[in-house]
Design a protein around this motif. Structure first.
Motif, PDB file in Angstrom:
ATOM      1  N   PHE A   2       0.830  -1.205   0.000  1.00 47.83           N
ATOM      2  CA  PHE A   2       0.000   0.000   0.000  1.00 47.83           C
ATOM      3  C   PHE A   2       0.867   1.258   0.000  1.00 47.83           C
ATOM      4  CE2 PHE A   2      -2.668  -3.211   2.169  1.00 47.83           C
ATOM      5  CZ  PHE A   2      -3.754  -3.208   1.310  1.00 47.83           C
ATOM      6  N   PRO A   3       0.453   2.286  -0.741  1.00 51.05           N
ATOM      7  CA  PRO A   3       1.216   3.535  -0.764  1.00 51.05           C
ATOM      8  C   PRO A   3       1.133   4.324   0.533  1.00 51.05           C
ATOM      9  CG  PRO A   3      -0.806   3.771  -2.032  1.00 51.05           C
ATOM     10  CD  PRO A   3      -0.695   2.322  -1.671  1.00 51.05           C
ATOM     11  N   ASN A   4       0.115   4.025   1.362  1.00 49.90           N
ATOM     12  CA  ASN A   4      -0.058   4.758   2.618  1.00 49.90           C
ATOM     13  C   ASN A   4      -0.179   3.765   3.775  1.00 49.90           C
ATOM     14  OD1 ASN A   4      -0.338   7.113   4.154  1.00 49.90           O
ATOM     15  ND2 ASN A   4      -2.574   7.000   4.077  1.00 49.90           N
ATOM     16  N   PRO A   5       0.901   3.053   4.107  1.00 44.91           N
ATOM     17  CA  PRO A   5       0.816   2.015   5.138  1.00 44.91           C
ATOM     18  C   PRO A   5       0.561   2.597   6.519  1.00 44.91           C
ATOM     19  CG  PRO A   5       3.107   2.401   4.533  1.00 44.91           C
ATOM     20  CD  PRO A   5       2.270   3.191   3.561  1.00 44.91           C
ATOM     21  N   THR A   6      -0.086   1.807   7.356  1.00 46.20           N
ATOM     22  CA  THR A   6      -0.405   2.233   8.718  1.00 46.20           C
ATOM     23  C   THR A   6       0.563   1.655   9.743  1.00 46.20           C
ATOM     24  OG1 THR A   6      -1.940   0.369   8.914  1.00 46.20           O
ATOM     25  CG2 THR A   6      -2.866   2.484   8.216  1.00 46.20           C
ATOM     26  N   ILE A   7       1.547   0.913   9.309  1.00 46.51           N
ATOM     27  CA  ILE A   7       2.474   0.244  10.235  1.00 46.51           C
ATOM     28  C   ILE A   7       3.388   1.278  10.884  1.00 46.51           C
ATOM     29  CG2 ILE A   7       4.321  -1.448  10.470  1.00 46.51           C
ATOM     30  CD1 ILE A   7       3.091  -2.867   8.012  1.00 46.51           C
ATOM     31  N   ASN A  44      -0.077  -1.017  14.186  1.00 49.06           N
ATOM     32  CA  ASN A  44      -0.671  -0.138  13.180  1.00 49.06           C
ATOM     33  C   ASN A  44      -1.275   1.092  13.850  1.00 49.06           C
ATOM     34  OD1 ASN A  44      -0.837  -1.843  10.439  1.00 49.06           O
ATOM     35  ND2 ASN A  44      -1.175  -3.213  12.172  1.00 49.06           N
ATOM     36  N   ARG A  45      -1.095   2.247  13.214  1.00 52.87           N
ATOM     37  CA  ARG A  45      -1.592   3.515  13.743  1.00 52.87           C
ATOM     38  C   ARG A  45      -2.399   4.223  12.663  1.00 52.87           C
ATOM     39  NH1 ARG A  45       0.506   6.519  17.990  1.00 52.87           N
ATOM     40  NH2 ARG A  45      -0.387   8.615  18.134  1.00 52.87           N
ATOM     41  N   VAL A  46      -3.685   4.498  12.964  1.00 55.96           N
ATOM     42  CA  VAL A  46      -4.566   5.173  12.014  1.00 55.96           C
ATOM     43  C   VAL A  46      -5.088   6.451  12.665  1.00 55.96           C
ATOM     44  CG1 VAL A  46      -6.589   4.962  10.536  1.00 55.96           C
ATOM     45  CG2 VAL A  46      -5.280   2.909  11.147  1.00 55.96           C
ATOM     46  N   LYS A 104      -4.753   2.858   0.437  1.00 56.73           N
ATOM     47  CA  LYS A 104      -4.485   3.111  -0.979  1.00 56.73           C
ATOM     48  C   LYS A 104      -4.233   4.584  -1.276  1.00 56.73           C
ATOM     49  CE  LYS A 104      -7.172  -0.858  -2.586  1.00 56.73           C
ATOM     50  NZ  LYS A 104      -8.384  -1.319  -3.330  1.00 56.73           N
ATOM     51  N   GLY A 105      -4.300   5.417  -0.214  1.00 53.58           N
ATOM     52  CA  GLY A 105      -4.019   6.840  -0.396  1.00 53.58           C
ATOM     53  C   GLY A 105      -5.171   7.640  -0.928  1.00 53.58           C
TER      54      GLY A 105
END
Length: 281
Positions: A32-37, A163-165, A273-274
């Protein structure tokens, strides 16, 4: 990488012979282009070979061995506390023996290495490089460090993804990003802020899966963040140089991915997915 298992049993006289076949289905996970890890880490607990002891010379030997990949080295002391109940019935915190870790880093790398008397771990810092790169560095660094550590057995392997959102509003429930699954209960999804969910299950003999969902606040974040912490643990004893170690890591990673994949909803998928956050949430 996906795994499936096929077991067959047959009887020979008074004995039952059981064979297990592992089938590998090489289906790559999406990138993914915008990972949450926020952080990924893998930690080994190990026992040294007979006669092998931790000596004052080992930190220097490790620093010299790892200096090309991890030129920066420091000793980190961790002070823990335990609850003690005195003869008068009073409860008071009692300091534990300080533990130290050797921390090796490289400002040009996303990896950080920590070593103690019986533990070895590799962490990602900054942008997650992907599982193939993480696994390759973990195995490379472990093989290098064994020259000094002289491990005999690996007694525990823990693979953890945090993971941080970032949340979009003060009252945002977990349902904004998650859906119910085997590891996420429906009751959690509509909880008001202040929730802490933790589930630990024995997935197999000597193996555990721990899933934690909570919130965290940083000064730079208006509404804080939803934290999805997935920890997969194997306590099966294996030799330090066991050829099955890469396969064990693959299985643990697949389990972590399945927990995450089953828990993320369409909004989180769009965020990864950004896509526009306002429309995604």
């Amino acid at each position: 990488m996906r795994f499936s298992y096929l077991q067959r049993s047959c009887r020979s006289g008074n004995h039952v012979v059981r064979a297990e076949f592992r089938l590998l289905d090489p289906v790559p996970h999406p990138s993914f282009p915008n990972p949450t890890i926020q952080e990924a880490l893998c930690e080994f607990h190990f026992q040294g070979k007979p006669g092998s002891m931790w000596t004052p010379a080992k930190p220097g030997a490790l620093a010299n061995l790892l200096r090309n990949s991890y030129p920066e080295f420091e000793t980190v002391t961790e002070q823990g506390f335990q609850i003690a109940i005195g003869s008068d019935g009073m409860v008071a915190p009692a300091p534990m023996v300080p533990q130290f870790r050797l921390r090796f880093s490289n400002p040009e790398s996303v990896f950080l290495l920590q070593i103690a008397q019986s533990t070895f771990s590799v962490h990602t810092v900054g942008r997650y490089p992907g599982w193939p790169a993480f696994k390759a560095e973990l195995l490379r660094a472990w093989e290098a460090a064994t020259e000094v550590l002289a491990p005999n057995l690996i007694t525990r392997i823990g693979l953890r993804y945090i993971n941080r959102v970032p949340r979009l509003s003060q009252g945002e429930p977990p349902r904004a990003w998650l859906k119910s699954s085997r590891n996420i209960p429906e009751a959690l999804l509509d909880s008001l802020p202040g929730y802490v969910f933790r589930m630990e299950v024995a997935t197999a003999e000597a193996e555990r899966s721990v899933t934690t969902v909570t919130t965290d606040q940083r000064p730079s974040e208006k509404f804080g963040a939803l934290m999805l912490d997935i920890d997969r643990v194997s306590q099966r004893l294996i030799q330090a140089g066991d050829a099955q170690l890469p396969d064990i890591l693959e299985r643990l990673h697949e389990d972590v991915w399945q927990v995450f994949d089953q828990a993320k909803n369409e909004n989180l998928e769009a965020y990864l997915k950004g896509e526009n956050r306002d429309t995604a949430a």
